[in-house]
Scaffold this motif. Structure first.
Motif, mmCIF file in Angstrom:
data_model
loop_
_atom_site.group_PDB
_atom_site.id
_atom_site.type_symbol
_atom_site.label_atom_id
_atom_site.label_comp_id
_atom_site.label_asym_id
_atom_site.label_seq_id
_atom_site.Cartn_x
_atom_site.Cartn_y
_atom_site.Cartn_z
ATOM 1 N N GLU A 185 1.326 -1.278 -0.065
ATOM 2 C CA GLU A 185 0.249 -0.153 -0.190
ATOM 3 C C GLU A 185 1.105 1.033 -0.197
ATOM 4 O O GLU A 185 1.739 1.352 0.659
ATOM 5 N N GLN A 186 0.299 1.807 -0.818
ATOM 6 C CA GLN A 186 1.081 3.608 -0.963
ATOM 7 C C GLN A 186 -0.012 4.887 -0.187
ATOM 8 O O GLN A 186 -0.778 5.135 -0.847
ATOM 9 N N ASN A 187 1.006 5.692 0.443
ATOM 10 C CA ASN A 187 0.362 6.662 0.543
ATOM 11 C C ASN A 187 1.180 8.136 0.282
ATOM 12 O O ASN A 187 1.683 8.379 0.286
ATOM 13 N N ASN A 188 1.069 8.038 -1.033
ATOM 14 C CA ASN A 188 1.678 9.057 -2.291
ATOM 15 C C ASN A 188 0.465 10.141 -2.179
ATOM 16 O O ASN A 188 -0.860 9.751 -2.845
ATOM 17 N N LEU A 204 12.998 -0.674 -11.366
ATOM 18 C CA LEU A 204 11.643 -0.968 -11.936
ATOM 19 C C LEU A 204 10.434 -0.475 -11.842
ATOM 20 O O LEU A 204 9.911 -1.115 -12.731
ATOM 21 N N SER A 205 10.200 -0.315 -10.392
ATOM 22 C CA SER A 205 8.748 0.643 -9.797
ATOM 23 C C SER A 205 8.413 1.829 -10.667
ATOM 24 O O SER A 205 7.536 2.209 -10.783
ATOM 25 N N GLY A 206 9.757 2.410 -10.977
ATOM 26 C CA GLY A 206 8.925 3.610 -12.208
ATOM 27 C C GLY A 206 9.716 5.236 -10.566
ATOM 28 O O GLY A 206 9.660 6.126 -10.991
ATOM 29 N N GLN A 207 10.019 4.760 -9.748
ATOM 30 C CA GLN A 207 10.257 5.748 -8.959
ATOM 31 C C GLN A 207 11.154 6.621 -9.011
ATOM 32 O O GLN A 207 11.483 8.004 -9.127
ATOM 33 N N ASN A 208 12.288 6.422 -10.228
ATOM 34 C CA ASN A 208 13.311 7.441 -10.914
ATOM 35 C C ASN A 208 12.437 8.125 -10.898
ATOM 36 O O ASN A 208 12.987 9.090 -11.619
ATOM 37 N N THR A 209 11.130 7.902 -12.449
ATOM 38 C CA THR A 209 10.928 8.273 -13.463
ATOM 39 C C THR A 209 9.742 9.817 -12.080
ATOM 40 O O THR A 209 9.547 11.417 -12.964
ATOM 41 N N ILE A 210 9.277 8.934 -10.842
ATOM 42 C CA ILE A 210 9.088 10.365 -10.312
ATOM 43 C C ILE A 210 9.551 10.924 -9.519
ATOM 44 O O ILE A 210 9.615 12.900 -9.515
ATOM 45 N N GLU A 211 10.750 10.945 -9.518
ATOM 46 C CA GLU A 211 12.112 11.898 -8.979
ATOM 47 C C GLU A 211 12.298 13.015 -10.284
ATOM 48 O O GLU A 211 12.210 13.829 -9.266
ATOM 49 N N ASN A 212 12.683 12.248 -10.876
ATOM 50 C CA ASN A 212 12.979 13.193 -12.080
ATOM 51 C C ASN A 212 12.222 13.855 -12.935
ATOM 52 O O ASN A 212 11.972 15.010 -13.245
ATOM 53 N N ASN A 213 10.703 13.450 -12.659
ATOM 54 C CA ASN A 213 9.934 13.995 -13.630
ATOM 55 C C ASN A 213 8.257 14.013 -12.673
ATOM 56 O O ASN A 213 7.408 13.140 -13.310
ATOM 57 N N PRO A 214 8.231 14.450 -11.684
ATOM 58 C CA PRO A 214 7.189 14.365 -10.568
ATOM 59 C C PRO A 214 5.663 15.076 -11.767
ATOM 60 O O PRO A 214 4.974 14.403 -10.915
ATOM 61 N N ASP A 215 6.038 16.000 -12.259
ATOM 62 C CA ASP A 215 4.802 17.103 -12.867
ATOM 63 C C ASP A 215 4.574 15.569 -13.663
ATOM 64 O O ASP A 215 2.964 15.737 -14.032
ATOM 65 N N LEU A 216 5.368 15.320 -14.360
ATOM 66 C CA LEU A 216 4.264 14.238 -15.669
ATOM 67 C C LEU A 216 3.617 13.083 -15.184
ATOM 68 O O LEU A 216 2.159 12.631 -15.635
ATOM 69 N N VAL A 217 4.010 12.141 -13.985
ATOM 70 C CA VAL A 217 3.962 11.730 -13.227
ATOM 71 C C VAL A 217 2.068 11.954 -13.057
ATOM 72 O O VAL A 217 1.145 10.989 -12.935
ATOM 73 N N GLU A 218 2.321 13.089 -12.042
ATOM 74 C CA GLU A 218 0.929 13.273 -11.356
ATOM 75 C C GLU A 218 0.116 13.638 -12.887
ATOM 76 O O GLU A 218 -1.053 13.118 -12.487
#
Length: 571
Positions: free
Chosen positions: A182-185, A208-222
């Motif tokens: 479970e994630q709480n983000n 693998l999970s994409g955490q690096n994507t979140i750190e590098n481009n959080p606006d894109l993920v959101e």
């Protein structure tokens, strides 16, 4: 009516009342869940409506990266299934079902329910939304897309991701597994994503999970509400790994040792081509994980035994402490107050040091350590990488121990007793023998994402090319000469260089070693083809409980020979 008939009739009435009461309770509970708690299978259906920006998709699309072998064959993949639900009371940007009869008729073409069964669910006028049980769960993307093309108002889907491994048993402890956490983000308010638990799945979870994507481009993920992990490419070769798993299954089931392990390395690059161990576990069901969580490659610490002698002899050759024709008396020798004997107890009379390696003499190795000197030898152990991690990146990698509190254990380390190491440390050190003195980092990662260019890493050159070549020749003698201890490892058509090991096992309950007939750690290290080594193959086995009246080296030879033949044909 008789009294007996009357009682029987009353009993039937009571049973009917009981069944009706239970059915009412179950229906009431389900009604309460859907209409009061507004949830199903632990998921808040209202949150799906309120949080989703696209009503025809889940609140977030999370796809974990795929793990591939060196040939591009998938090892671990994400599978996405879909559960269908219908909104009966619209609002918050969601349409409700309009024509219930038409909707039921269409849906019955795609799920395992009749039109009447679907319609019965849709005619619940008090529910906000309804689902369709197992018939509406675990749908493929193709089925979901086909239903969406029907343009049925009020019909929506929720995606669920799961990790699937192409093979149940495939270097399980090295690969590891991923499960939902479970994630709480803020960027993923209620979603569960797959998280690596052990092995490579855990070590490279951020990629693998994409955490690096979140750190590098959080606006894109959101903005896109899409989380895509990077793919990982390993050096493991699926075809070789499959056969290795089969051979270990055979031997493990037949001889029932406590543990077994097998590793194939490309010596020039340090690529780990196969990695298997027993006990193991099923990657998909996790069956067997409770038996052993330990990844033997990096976590198992043990005294390696006589395979260490090739490193000792190589060091002594480089230091020039013995002459080719010099003879030494075998049988036994003293280290302070401890008597060290050859495995046959009486030795072979005076023999050369080189013949001593092929015969696996402890006495000749003790004499070489005396001449090298304990301080220089201890320093050489560090040059070979013992007592330090290899930087594998895997969790809980052990360093082993090379700190000696007395001359006895320091000297005995020359023939693989009195100190502890891990398989990956041994593999790394042994590459120096097969690779002209160059010690290569053992690597299992071929590339990540678009960066798939493998880079060999030379760690050190602890011995010279001349010494390495000399030791390979002696290992060939160990297989081919009548006095060699590795004659069982001869393979027709392939020149093999090999050295066996039979290490005592420290007594876990006190001082000294276990003394049972099979209380040993059996192993073999080999290079082939010996004239220009390309591969290093290492097998080990701990305490077989059913030896079928053969020696540990013979047990390992049973699976060694067919595997070498398979690799040779596979090329």
């Amino acid at each position: 009516m008789s009294e007996k008939q009357s009682n029987h009739s009353n009993l039937n009435i009571l049973l009917l009342i009981g069944v009706a009461a239970i059915t009412f309770i179950l229906l009431g509970a389900r009604f309460f869940q859907l209409n009061v708690t507004q949830s199903s299978h632990g998921e808040d259906l209202v949150e799906y409506i309120e949080d989703s920006q696209d009503p025809r998709s889940s609140i977030i699309e999370a796809k974990r990266g795929t793990i591939y072998d060196i040939q591009g064959q998938p090892i671990a993949i994400d599978t996405t299934s879909y559960s269908m639900y219908a909104v009966l009371q619209g609002g918050n940007g969601y349409d409700a079902v309009e024509d219930r009869d038409h909707t039921a008729k269409v849906l019955s073409n795609y799920i395992d329910m009749t039109r009447d069964e679907v319609l019965d669910i849709l005619l619940n006028y008090e529910a906000i939304q309804v689902e369709f049980g197992t018939a509406g769960s675990n749908m493929s993307q193709e089925t979901r897309d086909a239903i969406e093309e029907e343009n049925l108002p009020g019909v929506y889907f929720v995606s669920q991701s799961s990790r699937q491994y192409v093979n149940d048993y495939f270097s399980s402890h090295l690969i590891g597994y991923a499960s939902k956490q479970e994630q709480n983000n803020s960027w993923m308010p209620t979603a569960d994503i797959l998280t690596g638990q052990i092995g490579i799945e855990s070590a490279y979870d951020a990629e693998l999970s994409g955490q690096n994507t979140i750190e590098n481009n959080p606006d894109l993920v959101e903005r896109t509400r899409t989380l895509l992990g990077e793919d990982i490419y390993l050096t493991l070769d699926s075809r070789l790994q499959h056969y290795m798993e089969e051979l270990l299954d055979y031997s493990y089931n037949k001889y029932q040792p406590e543990e077994m392990s097998a590793y194939l390395v490309e010596v020039e690059t340090g690529k780990l081509l196969t990695a298997a161990q027993r006990p193991t576990f099923n990657l998909n069901t996790r069956e067997g994980i409770q038996t052993q969580w330990t990844n033997q490659l990096v976590e198992e610490v043990y005294e390696p035994g006589s395979t260490m002698k090739i490193l000792t002899q190589g060091t002594a050759y480089d230091m020039g402490v013995y002459k080719p024709d010099e003879l030494v008396e075998t049988g036994s020798t003293e280290i302070e107050d401890v008597t060290v004997r050859d495995y046959n107890l009486y030795g072979w009379g005076p023999i050369t040091f080189d013949e001593g390696l092929s015969r696996s003499s402890n006495v000749t190795i003790v004499e070489l350590i005396r001449r090298i000197g304990i301080d220089k030898w201890t320093n050489q152990l560090s040059e070979f990488g013992f007592g330090q991690t290899t930087g594998s990146g895997l969790a809980n990698e052990a360093t082993g121990t090379v700190e000696f509190d007395n001359p006895v254990s320091a000297t005995m380390s020359g023939f693989g007793q009195g100190f502890a190491t891990t398989p990956i440390q041994l593999l790394q050190a042994f590459t120096s023998i097969a690779n002209d003195g160059k010690m290569m980092k053992i690597q299992y990662l071929n590339g990540i994402g678009e960066n798939d260019e493998f880079q060999p890493i030379e760690i050190n050159r602890p011995i010279s090319e001349e010494a390495a070549d000399h030791i390979v020749d002696l290992m060939v003698n160990t297989v081919n000469e009548e006095y060699g201890t590795a004659q069982e490892y001869s393979v027709p058509g392939v020149q093999i260089a090999a050295k066996t090991g039979t290490a005592q096992i420290a007594n876990p309950d006190g001082l000294g070693y276990l003394e049972g007939a099979n209380d040993y750690y059996f192993s073999v290290v080999s290079f082939f083809p010996a004239e220009d080594p390309k591969y290093m193959l290492y097998f080990s086995m701990k305490r077989p409980t059913n030896d079928h009246n053969i020696m540990g080296s013979q047990i390992l030879a049973e699976i060694f020979r067919p595997f070498v033949e398979y690799v040779s044909v596979y090329e």
